[in-house]
Design an enzyme around this catalytic site. Structure first.
Site, short mmCIF file in Angstrom:
data_model
loop_
_atom_site.label_atom_id
_atom_site.label_comp_id
_atom_site.label_asym_id
_atom_site.label_seq_id
_atom_site.Cartn_x
_atom_site.Cartn_y
_atom_site.Cartn_z
N HIS A 274 -7.26 -6.45 -0.57
CA HIS A 274 -6.18 -5.45 -0.47
C HIS A 274 -5.13 -5.81 0.57
O HIS A 274 -3.95 -5.49 0.38
CB HIS A 274 -6.80 -4.10 -0.12
CG HIS A 274 -5.79 -3.00 -0.05
ND1 HIS A 274 -5.12 -2.53 -1.17
CD2 HIS A 274 -5.32 -2.28 1.00
CE1 HIS A 274 -4.29 -1.55 -0.81
NE2 HIS A 274 -4.39 -1.39 0.50
N ASP B 80 0.84 -1.18 0.00
CA ASP B 80 0.00 0.00 0.00
C ASP B 80 0.89 1.25 0.00
O ASP B 80 1.76 1.38 -0.85
CB ASP B 80 -0.95 -0.07 1.21
CG ASP B 80 -1.96 1.04 1.29
OD1 ASP B 80 -2.97 1.00 0.57
OD2 ASP B 80 -1.74 1.97 2.10
#
Length: 314
Positions: free
Chosen positions: A290, A108
């Site tokens: 994610h 991320d």
């Protein structure tokens, strides 16, 4: 803070005018460093599944809570969270441990920092493994202006910048609910809701999908952000246009060997141009959302170790 028993105890590492809270394993593997960089809104603890395996495989594992997180420095000026400061912290961390260079792994926002580390300090990076966020080519106009034109004012990147302090207050007031609703997997398809996504998550009554982690592990994240608030970490977003200017004259090509790991259920799509900017990249996809290294810990760890083994043998 009750961490997993395998998770290392922290050390505060002085970097001159700042400090980082660092979790370290495999100190006996001196000379084979690997630095793991977390994303938002996370913590070094997000790498808890990978740390012992990497240390057992012969790596000196260095996992900082980056600037603005945990017990690391949280300066008050927004510009102190720009990409020059964030990558500067990583370079200073290498200096502290006496390393010229290391393998860097990011997820991320941590992946964004690792890509930028390779651009701004290429001699300090030997190999790259990034999760979720592919290399982001520089846009024709500054990032937030570009994102606002494409996604509108409710996009959380835009909202964080255009309405400073608004989201911070909501997330601070609903830390438990926000993180509990955010760290989910197996999410059903759903149309976008009106309003800023992060505020919606912070105030939603019923979470969708399944929890990514146990309540005990989630409590580590909740306690960390209840102690610090969210503003320092959100300040990373508030430097995106500043970063756009910092990188203006920098060679945009990442030449180090790289592994890019995507989650097939992630909202972030694979990059169609990554090989143009990262010519030595290999791409792998896992059946994940994610939060890849936490959703698929064994598969992620095996992918990292296998790729590193091939690269070290080359």
């Amino acid at each position: 803070m009750n961490r997993n028993a395998d998770f290392p105890a922290p050390t505060l590492v002085s970097l001159g005018n700042s400090h980082l809270e660092v979790f370290e394993a495999g100190r006996e593997n001196r000379g084979n460093p690997i630095v793991l960089c977390h994303g938002w809104p996370e913590h070094a603890y997000s790498w808890r599944h990978q740390i012992p395996a990497l240390a057992a495989a012969g790596y000196h594992v260095i996992v900082p809570n980056q600037r603005g997180y945990g017990n690391s420095s949280r300066p008050t000026k927004v510009e102190d969270y720009d990409i020059a400061h964030l990558t500067g912290d990583l370079a200073a961390l290498l200096d502290h441990f006496g390393y010229e260079a290391a393998t860097f792994v990011g997820h991320d926002w941590g992946a964004n920092v690792v890509w930028s580390m390779a651009l701004l300090n290429p001699a300090r990076v030997t190999r790259i493994i990034n999760l979720a966020l592919p290399y982001q080519p520089r846009t024709p106009v500054p990032w937030i202006e570009f994102m606002e034109s494409v996604f509108g004012p409710d996009n959380y990147f835009v909202h964080f910048n255009r309405q400073p302090g608004v989201a911070d207050a909501v997330l601070d007031a609903h830390t438990d609910c926000f993180l509990r609703n955010l760290f989910r997997k197996n999410l059903p398809p759903a149309p976008p809701e009106p309003g800023m996504m992060m505020i919606n998550l912070a105030t939603a009554a019923a979470p969708a999908g399944d929890p990514v982690m146990s309540d005990a592990d989630l409590a580590v994240f909740i306690a960390a952000f209840e102690a610090t608030g969210f503003t320092a970490s959100i300040n990373w977003y508030r430097n995106m246009d500043r970063n756009w200017h910092i990188l203006a004259e920098v060679d945009p090509i990442v030449r180090q060997p790289a592994l890019m790991i995507y989650g097939t259920r992630d909202m972030i799509p694979p990059s169609e141009t990554i090989a143009d900017f990262v010519p030595n990249v290999e791409v792998l996809s896992l059946d994940s959302g994610h939060w890849i290294q936490q959703e698929k810990p064994n598969e992620t760890t095996r992918a990292i170790l296998d790729w590193l083994a091939v690269r070290q043998a080359a």
